[in-house]
Design an enzyme around this catalytic site. Structure first.
Site, PDB file in Angstrom:
ATOM      1  CB  CYS A   6      -3.991   8.403   0.649  1.00 51.69           C
ATOM      2  SG  CYS A   6      -5.546   8.165   1.344  1.00 51.69           S
ATOM      3  CE  LYS A  48      -3.197   2.926   0.234  1.00 51.80           C
ATOM      4  NZ  LYS A  48      -4.420   3.056   0.936  1.00 51.80           N
TER       5      LYS A  48
HETATM    6  N1  SAJ Z   1      -2.759  14.744  -8.263  1.00 52.58           N
HETATM    7  C1  SAJ Z   1      -1.975  15.500  -8.875  1.00 52.58           C
HETATM    8  N2  SAJ Z   1      -1.798  15.316 -10.210  1.00 52.58           N
HETATM    9  C2  SAJ Z   1      -2.341  13.928 -10.963  1.00 52.58           C
HETATM   10  C3  SAJ Z   1      -3.018  13.190  -9.945  1.00 52.58           C
HETATM   11  C4  SAJ Z   1      -3.407  13.540  -8.533  1.00 52.58           C
HETATM   12  O1  SAJ Z   1      -1.644  16.767  -8.608  1.00 52.58           O
HETATM   13  O2  SAJ Z   1      -2.214  13.671 -12.093  1.00 52.58           O
HETATM   14  C5  SAJ Z   1      -3.231  15.157  -6.824  1.00 52.58           C
HETATM   15  C6  SAJ Z   1      -4.573  15.336  -6.527  1.00 52.58           C
HETATM   16  O3  SAJ Z   1      -5.243  16.523  -6.978  1.00 52.58           O
HETATM   17  C7  SAJ Z   1      -4.730  15.338  -5.202  1.00 52.58           C
HETATM   18  C8  SAJ Z   1      -3.379  14.132  -4.700  1.00 52.58           C
HETATM   19  O4  SAJ Z   1      -2.666  14.397  -5.829  1.00 52.58           O
HETATM   20  O5  SAJ Z   1      -4.244  16.420  -4.208  1.00 52.58           O
HETATM   21  C9  SAJ Z   1      -3.982  12.851  -4.436  1.00 52.58           C
HETATM   22  O6  SAJ Z   1      -5.028  12.622  -5.247  1.00 52.58           O
HETATM   23  P1  SAJ Z   1      -5.158  11.079  -6.102  1.00 52.58           P
HETATM   24  O7  SAJ Z   1      -6.469  11.271  -6.668  1.00 52.58           O
HETATM   25  O8  SAJ Z   1      -3.953  10.646  -6.776  1.00 52.58           O
HETATM   26  O9  SAJ Z   1      -5.193  10.150  -5.013  1.00 52.58           O
HETATM   27  P2  SAJ Z   1      -6.262   9.877  -3.492  1.00 52.58           P
HETATM   28  O10 SAJ Z   1      -5.424  10.366  -2.257  1.00 52.58           O
HETATM   29  O11 SAJ Z   1      -7.421  10.381  -3.742  1.00 52.58           O
HETATM   30  O12 SAJ Z   1      -6.367   8.406  -3.426  1.00 52.58           O
HETATM   31  C10 SAJ Z   1      -5.055   7.611  -3.297  1.00 52.58           C
HETATM   32  C11 SAJ Z   1      -5.145   6.462  -4.310  1.00 52.58           C
HETATM   33  N3  SAJ Z   1      -4.068   5.740  -4.618  1.00 52.58           N
HETATM   34  C12 SAJ Z   1      -3.398   5.777  -5.797  1.00 52.58           C
HETATM   35  O13 SAJ Z   1      -3.742   5.984  -6.963  1.00 52.58           O
HETATM   36  C13 SAJ Z   1      -2.015   4.786  -5.911  1.00 52.58           C
HETATM   37  C14 SAJ Z   1      -6.284   5.563  -3.825  1.00 52.58           C
HETATM   38  O14 SAJ Z   1      -6.305   4.331  -4.804  1.00 52.58           O
HETATM   39  C15 SAJ Z   1      -5.873   4.972  -2.456  1.00 52.58           C
HETATM   40  O15 SAJ Z   1      -6.749   4.085  -2.192  1.00 52.58           O
HETATM   41  C16 SAJ Z   1      -5.749   6.423  -1.483  1.00 52.58           C
HETATM   42  O16 SAJ Z   1      -4.807   7.073  -2.113  1.00 52.58           O
HETATM   43  C17 SAJ Z   1      -5.646   5.888  -0.188  1.00 52.58           C
HETATM   44  O17 SAJ Z   1      -6.677   5.800   0.495  1.00 52.58           O
HETATM   45  O18 SAJ Z   1      -4.524   5.546   0.199  1.00 52.58           O
END
Ligand code: SAJ
Length: 424
Positions: A266, A212
């Site tokens: 996360c 994870k």
């Molecule tokens: N973000 C960017 N650019 C991107 C993608 C995301 O700036 O291209 C930013 C988002 O705006 C946000 C942050 O990253 O601020 C995190 O967003 P996210 O959509 O990447 O992830 P989370 O935190 O909503 O969910 C993540 C997911 N992990 C992965 O994709 C590896 C999810 O599957 C997990 O279950 C979750 O963390 C968790 O609970 O750990």
């Protein structure tokens, strides 16, 4: 194994959907939370968080009598712990919520029960949980001392769902099952097969914990790459959104999107669990965190430059008369979650320094958080755009994406998400 009654400890963004999905499969679910408001809301068949379709599933589960919430643990066949694991000031993981949850369920544990830790945890946390349970219940045997013959089965099965898509991903995603013994894994896999349509893949608890952390660190490092590129491109006069689109035409390149920083509970947190356990070796992971954590400050600097630009091109204008609109406070699009939100941090930073009028549009909340309430006004996004001299897009909410580009004329726009990217 037969699991008729399932207790979910922690009814937040993960625990509540998980409880509701078990209940939808006609399992008796007892949800436990220390938050009385959350418990009362759920027992009315309503929800206290924003997640698409969750309201309907919870409402059905409660009215049909399969889901009930309480603040006091009750006996069950399986216990799922889904409580927060934040970090302390020094980036050390804070396991106090897991410890408190373990101590809360220990008195009602019975021989044959399965306890699953779902919270994202540093390597070794499942073993620590097993120790806390064993210390509280010396009359029961646990896998760390009794192996396959233990009274209680223990596993780590990290949640991996994406906020905004939780109900679908809970069912469809593969699940990593890290039992403390083989029988622990088998029991946990049997439980998840109640609703998981993805594969349940068995490993040990420590690998599941690291898996994870690895997934979220992978994403953090990749977002850091995009964020670093955005800063470089800004200096070189290149449109980073176009650049990423073009580079991604290569069959083996898939760059993520730059933004105002990385938020949420996360990705902005979990990599630190690796860094704090192996500080000498986790070099790339640490720098990625620092790059992403540094992005909000860079956005604030862009904002300060735009104020100077506005003042020098409008000689009669005073700072006090400038209206700035921040679009979005949530940590990402189409959710209400402000935890570790770079948008919120940027807005607060601006609110502290800026002498003009600050308006904030966040369609997913009803009132501003306390730290902003006295310094900014929460308004409809259309009003924010109309009134503003400077617009800072901090979240790519669907409402903002639909704003007509002609309403931005004569305004300074800092679009940290590339939603109005004219080169599209
Ligand atoms: N973000 C960017 N650019 C991107 C993608 C995301 O700036 O291209 C930013 C988002 O705006 C946000 C942050 O990253 O601020 C995190 O967003 P996210 O959509 O990447 O992830 P989370 O935190 O909503 O969910 C993540 C997911 N992990 C992965 O994709 C590896 C999810 O599957 C997990 O279950 C979750 O963390 C968790 O609970 O750990």
């Amino acid at each position: 194994m037969n699991f008729e009654t399932i207790s979910v400890v922690g009814l937040g963004y993960i625990g509540l959907p998980t409880a509701a999905v078990f209940a939808a499969r006609k399992k008796r679910v007892i949800g436990i939370d220390v938050n009385e408001h959350a418990v009362a809301t759920i027992n009315r068949g309503e929800i206290h968080i924003v997640e698409p379709d969750l309201d309907m599933v919870v409402h059905a589960a409660v009215t049909e009598g399969y889901l009930r919430a309480t603040t006091t643990p009750e006996p069950a066949d399986a216990f799922l712990i889904a409580v927060p694991t934040p970090f302390k000031a020094d980036h050390e993981p804070d396991l106090s919520y897991i410890e408190a949850a373990s101590n809360a369920i220990a008195p009602v544990l019975a021989k044959g029960n399965l306890v699953i830790l779902e919270s994202t945890s540093p390597v070794g946390a499942t073993e620590a949980m097993a120790q806390w349970l064993a210390a509280a219940r010396p009359d029961l045997s646990f896998p760390q001392t009794h192996g396959e013959s233990s009274d209680i089965r223990i596993a780590h099965c990290p949640e991996r769902v994406l906020p905004g898509h939780v109900l679908r991903e809970l069912v469809e995603n593969d699940r990593i099952i890290g039992g403390m013994t083989r029988k622990c894994s088998e029991a946990a896999a049997a439980l998840y097969k109640t609703f998981v349509e993805g594969e349940c893949i068995v490993t040990d608890a420590r690998t599941a914990e690291m898996c994870k952390l690895t997934e979220n660190s992978f994403r953090d490092v990749n977002i850091a790459f995009a964020n670093e590129l955005s800063i470089i491109c800004d200096k070189l006069g290149i449109n980073v959104w176009e650049l990423v689109r073009l580079a991604n035409r290569h069959p083996r390149v898939n760059i993520l999107q730059p933004g105002p920083g990385v938020g949420g509970h996360c990705i902005a947190v979990d990599p630190w669990f690796i860094v704090s356990q192996t500080p000498e070796d986790a070099r790339l992971i640490r720098v990625a965190r620092e790059v992403n954590d540094g992005k909000p400050e860079w956005v604030v600097k862009k904002f300060e430059q735009s104020i100077q630009r506005l003042l020098s091109s409008n000689l009669g204008k005073s700072t006090e008369s400038i209206v700035v609109a921040c679009l979005g406070l949530a940590f990402k699009a189409d959710i209400d979650d402000l935890r570790e939100s770079p948008a919120l941090a940027i807005c607060q930073n601006i609110a502290e320094k800026f002498l003009g009028h600050l308006v904030v549009a966040e369609p997913n909340i009803a009132k501003l958080p306390c730290a902003l309430a006295s310094k900014a006004t929460l308004v409809d996004f259309r009003q924010a755009v109309e009134e503003a001299d400077i617009i800072i897009v901090l979240v790519d909410h669907k409402e903002f994406k639909a704003i007509a580009e002609n309403s931005l004329e004569k305004k300074i726009v800092i679009d940290t998400r590339g939603i109005w990217d004219i080169a599209k």
